[in-house]
Design a protein around this motif. Structure first.
Motif, short mmCIF file in Angstrom:
data_model
loop_
_atom_site.label_atom_id
_atom_site.label_comp_id
_atom_site.label_asym_id
_atom_site.label_seq_id
_atom_site.Cartn_x
_atom_site.Cartn_y
_atom_site.Cartn_z
N GLN A 36 -46.41 27.71 60.87
CA GLN A 36 -46.41 29.16 60.98
C GLN A 36 -47.59 29.76 60.23
N GLU A 38 -48.85 33.47 58.61
CA GLU A 38 -48.49 34.86 58.29
C GLU A 38 -49.68 35.56 57.67
N ASN A 58 -50.99 33.21 54.79
CA ASN A 58 -50.03 32.18 54.42
C ASN A 58 -49.89 31.22 55.59
N THR A 60 -48.31 27.80 56.79
CA THR A 60 -47.32 26.76 56.48
C THR A 60 -47.55 25.58 57.43
C1 LIG Z 1 -45.22 31.57 53.36
O1 LIG Z 1 -44.58 31.31 54.60
C2 LIG Z 1 -43.43 30.47 54.47
C3 LIG Z 1 -42.90 30.23 55.88
O2 LIG Z 1 -42.55 31.42 56.50
C4 LIG Z 1 -42.39 31.13 53.57
O3 LIG Z 1 -41.29 30.27 53.40
C5 LIG Z 1 -43.03 31.43 52.21
O4 LIG Z 1 -42.11 32.15 51.41
C6 LIG Z 1 -44.28 32.26 52.38
N1 LIG Z 1 -44.91 32.44 51.08
C7 LIG Z 1 -45.35 33.63 50.67
C8 LIG Z 1 -45.93 33.66 49.30
O5 LIG Z 1 -45.32 34.63 51.37
#
Ligand SMILES: *[C@@H]1O[C@H](CO)[C@@H](O)[C@H](O)[C@H]1NC(C)=O
Length: 149
Positions: A36, A38, A58, A60
């Motif tokens: 994913q 973000e 972000n 993943t």
């Molecule tokens: C980054 O993305 C992952 C998957 O959606 C999520 O679990 C995680 O909390 C995110 N980290 C931040 C710092 O936003």
């Protein structure tokens, strides 16, 4: 305060506010699999990047390899021309990833995309790569953005 602190501690704070899952194209993640992507804030896609502001990214992914290091490389594609995009910290191990990277483990790479005021107001495609020890891509993603004033 050094930049490392910005990367590891401050960014996650605003990453939670308007994190949007963005559509991306995989451009050759041979050493991993992207789960994913973000970007925040990005209420509408393609993401509008305002000059002088900074956006958190972000990514993943699941690692397919063992690696001691990880290095991020970012490019912008401007009408078919690949232009290097400087980022404050290219060490992925300081950006949410606990190194050494293990095989078959999920990681979230967190960093920021600072948009300089001198950038032109254009649409472009951002290519973001994270390379492991032997320079293979743990991930390679491309997503369109629009730079606005
Ligand atoms: C980054 O993305 C992952 C998957 O959606 C999520 O679990 C995680 O909390 C995110 N980290 C931040 C710092 O936003």
């Amino acid at each position: 305060m050094d930049l490392r602190v910005v990367c590891a501690v401050l960014l996650p704070l605003f990453a939670f506010t308007y994190a949007e899952q963005v559509k991306f194209v995989d451009c050759g993640s041979v050493a991993g699999t992207v789960v994913q992507v973000e970007i925040s804030p990005c209420p509408n896609q393609p993401c509008q990047l305002h000059k002088g502001e900074s956006y958190s990214v972000n990514v993943t992914f699941n690692s397919g390899v063992v690696s001691q290091t990880s290095k991020a490389v970012v490019y912008g594609w401007l009408v078919g021309v690949k232009v290097p995009f400087p980022i404050p910290i290219d060490d992925g191990c300081k950006c949410g990833i606990q190194c050494p990277i293990q095989q078959q483990k999920r990681y979230s790479y967190i960093n920021q995309l600072p948009v300089k005021t001198e950038y032109p107001s254009i649409k472009l495609v951002v290519q973001w790569e994270l390379r492991e020890d032997s320079e293979k891509d743990l991930f390679c993603i491309k997503f369109p953005v629009q730079i606005v004033s």
